[in-house]
Design a protein around this motif. Sequence first.
Motif, PDB file in Angstrom:
ATOM      1  N   TYR A 127      22.638  24.730 -22.769  1.00 28.56           N
ATOM      2  CA  TYR A 127      21.276  24.518 -23.924  1.00 28.56           C
ATOM      3  C   TYR A 127      20.185  25.473 -23.641  1.00 28.56           C
ATOM      4  O   TYR A 127      19.281  25.954 -24.279  1.00 28.56           O
ATOM      5  N   ASN A 128      19.941  25.699 -22.571  1.00 29.26           N
ATOM      6  CA  ASN A 128      19.043  27.129 -22.413  1.00 29.26           C
ATOM      7  C   ASN A 128      19.184  27.966 -21.403  1.00 29.26           C
ATOM      8  O   ASN A 128      20.607  28.171 -21.203  1.00 29.26           O
ATOM      9  N   GLU A 129      18.225  28.774 -21.157  1.00 28.20           N
ATOM     10  CA  GLU A 129      18.862  30.037 -20.101  1.00 28.20           C
ATOM     11  C   GLU A 129      18.951  29.102 -18.156  1.00 28.20           C
ATOM     12  O   GLU A 129      19.374  30.299 -18.050  1.00 28.20           O
ATOM     13  N   SER A 130      19.220  28.595 -18.282  1.00 30.84           N
ATOM     14  CA  SER A 130      18.916  27.613 -17.340  1.00 30.84           C
ATOM     15  C   SER A 130      20.576  26.873 -16.518  1.00 30.84           C
ATOM     16  O   SER A 130      20.805  26.761 -15.748  1.00 30.84           O
ATOM     17  N   TRP A 131      20.629  25.986 -17.836  1.00 30.35           N
ATOM     18  CA  TRP A 131      21.181  24.371 -18.088  1.00 30.35           C
ATOM     19  C   TRP A 131      22.772  24.701 -19.279  1.00 30.35           C
ATOM     20  O   TRP A 131      21.971  25.567 -20.079  1.00 30.35           O
ATOM     21  N   GLY A 132      23.861  25.090 -18.288  1.00 29.66           N
ATOM     22  CA  GLY A 132      24.993  24.881 -19.973  1.00 29.66           C
ATOM     23  C   GLY A 132      25.936  23.381 -19.300  1.00 29.66           C
ATOM     24  O   GLY A 132      25.298  22.996 -17.541  1.00 29.66           O
ATOM     25  N   THR A 133      26.959  23.033 -20.000  1.00 31.44           N
ATOM     26  CA  THR A 133      27.801  22.118 -19.835  1.00 31.44           C
ATOM     27  C   THR A 133      29.479  22.791 -20.137  1.00 31.44           C
ATOM     28  O   THR A 133      29.021  23.464 -20.981  1.00 31.44           O
ATOM     29  N   GLU A 134      30.629  22.369 -19.799  1.00 28.48           N
ATOM     30  CA  GLU A 134      31.744  23.010 -19.486  1.00 28.48           C
ATOM     31  C   GLU A 134      32.750  22.175 -19.828  1.00 28.48           C
ATOM     32  O   GLU A 134      32.756  21.686 -18.335  1.00 28.48           O
ATOM     33  N   LEU A 135      33.236  21.188 -20.468  1.00 30.48           N
ATOM     34  CA  LEU A 135      34.864  20.391 -20.388  1.00 30.48           C
ATOM     35  C   LEU A 135      35.995  21.326 -20.544  1.00 30.48           C
ATOM     36  O   LEU A 135      36.613  22.657 -20.973  1.00 30.48           O
ATOM     37  N   LYS A 136      37.024  21.456 -18.985  1.00 27.12           N
ATOM     38  CA  LYS A 136      38.137  22.029 -18.889  1.00 27.12           C
ATOM     39  C   LYS A 136      38.997  21.503 -18.895  1.00 27.12           C
ATOM     40  O   LYS A 136      39.303  20.029 -18.771  1.00 27.12           O
ATOM     41  N   TYR A 137      39.518  21.988 -19.351  1.00 33.64           N
ATOM     42  CA  TYR A 137      41.022  21.118 -19.164  1.00 33.64           C
ATOM     43  C   TYR A 137      42.651  22.116 -18.369  1.00 33.64           C
ATOM     44  O   TYR A 137      42.879  23.013 -18.863  1.00 33.64           O
ATOM     45  N   LEU A 138      42.767  21.847 -17.678  1.00 37.75           N
ATOM     46  CA  LEU A 138      43.469  22.808 -16.460  1.00 37.75           C
ATOM     47  C   LEU A 138      45.312  21.812 -16.559  1.00 37.75           C
ATOM     48  O   LEU A 138      44.605  21.007 -16.046  1.00 37.75           O
ATOM     49  N   GLN A 139      46.445  22.913 -15.943  1.00 38.10           N
ATOM     50  CA  GLN A 139      47.510  22.594 -15.939  1.00 38.10           C
ATOM     51  C   GLN A 139      48.484  23.257 -15.445  1.00 38.10           C
ATOM     52  O   GLN A 139      48.688  24.811 -15.744  1.00 38.10           O
TER      53      GLN A 139
END
Length: 369
Positions: free
Chosen positions: A58-70
Amino acid sequence: MMKTTLVTAIALSIGNIALADDHSGQWYINPMVGHQKPDNERKLNEDVVYGVGLEYQYNESWGTELKYLQGSMDSEGAPGNDADMKHLLLEGMYYLNALGNKKFSPYLALGLGHQEYDYDLSDKNDETTATFGPGFRYAFSDRWSTKIDYRLVHALDHSENDGLLTVGLSYALGKAAAKPMAAKATVADADKDGVIDSQDQCPNSPMGVAVGSNGCELDSDRDGVVNSMDQCPNTAAGAKVDAKGCAEKLTRTETIALKVSFASSSAQLTNNFMPEVEKAAAFMRKYASVTAVIEGHTDSSGGAAFNQRLSQSRAESVRDVLISQFGIAANRLSAVGYGEDKPVADNASVEGRKTNRRVVAVFKAQVTE
């Protein structure tokens, strides 16, 4: 219920990502491989996992990640009771070095997910998970970087704790991929007045003074002297001032003949003579300390007493116009009638008498220039 709530939260978060202003951050796709160590209660051996993540900063400090693992884990207990693991999670990331243009960018992550262990010989184990741990990104170029993460995966339903280590290759998507955690662009402002140099018409303004949008120091009373040098900050608009911003004052007595004449026996001022009255008004606005005596005069026609009253009326007529139409303060003006006592021409002729029917303004000020 827990599973439904989690799915709803993930869907809303993905919606927020899609609605985010793509000019304020950057998208990444993060394929990864890792190693997961299941909790001892699971009776499974640690093994390799793999997956992919979709990340938005979103900016220099904050982010979001959607992950899928198996991955697949061999049984440690009952022979043949191996398990397939699937894990979907959404994490928020806080970057720790937002300032500066740094290739190495550490962060902390916290998330929620849904994990399944599908055993060959027993029931499937569904659980809501909470994840927490550190990670970092190292940028090779504007688009390519690597990510290394460690997560503690806590099963909220069964209080089991898995360890997860992943290594990923990250690619920045979009037409304007930015260097990870690049510092905000700065513009030159040499005199630090808040106006960038390319728009600063006064590039050497003193530090701390108030400036306008052009970078030049303000002149609030518009007398031509900037505020920091103005020792008389409330000078009347249009007044002539000295280098200190104070109104210049006369050191002599000025007399202006208005050349206002009247019909015989009349004190009515006609519009033809308004430009002459305006001269007096302009002079008084220019020199704010000046006062004026409006002198009225008549010719020698008629009685002396009548002429005295008539000359007074003529002087007051001009004074009233200066106050009502030109805005001169009443306390700066006085009116005196001299009747026929001060002729300037021969009353024996028609032209001379016309000249004597006049009003004169005398401006006085005794001041230091």
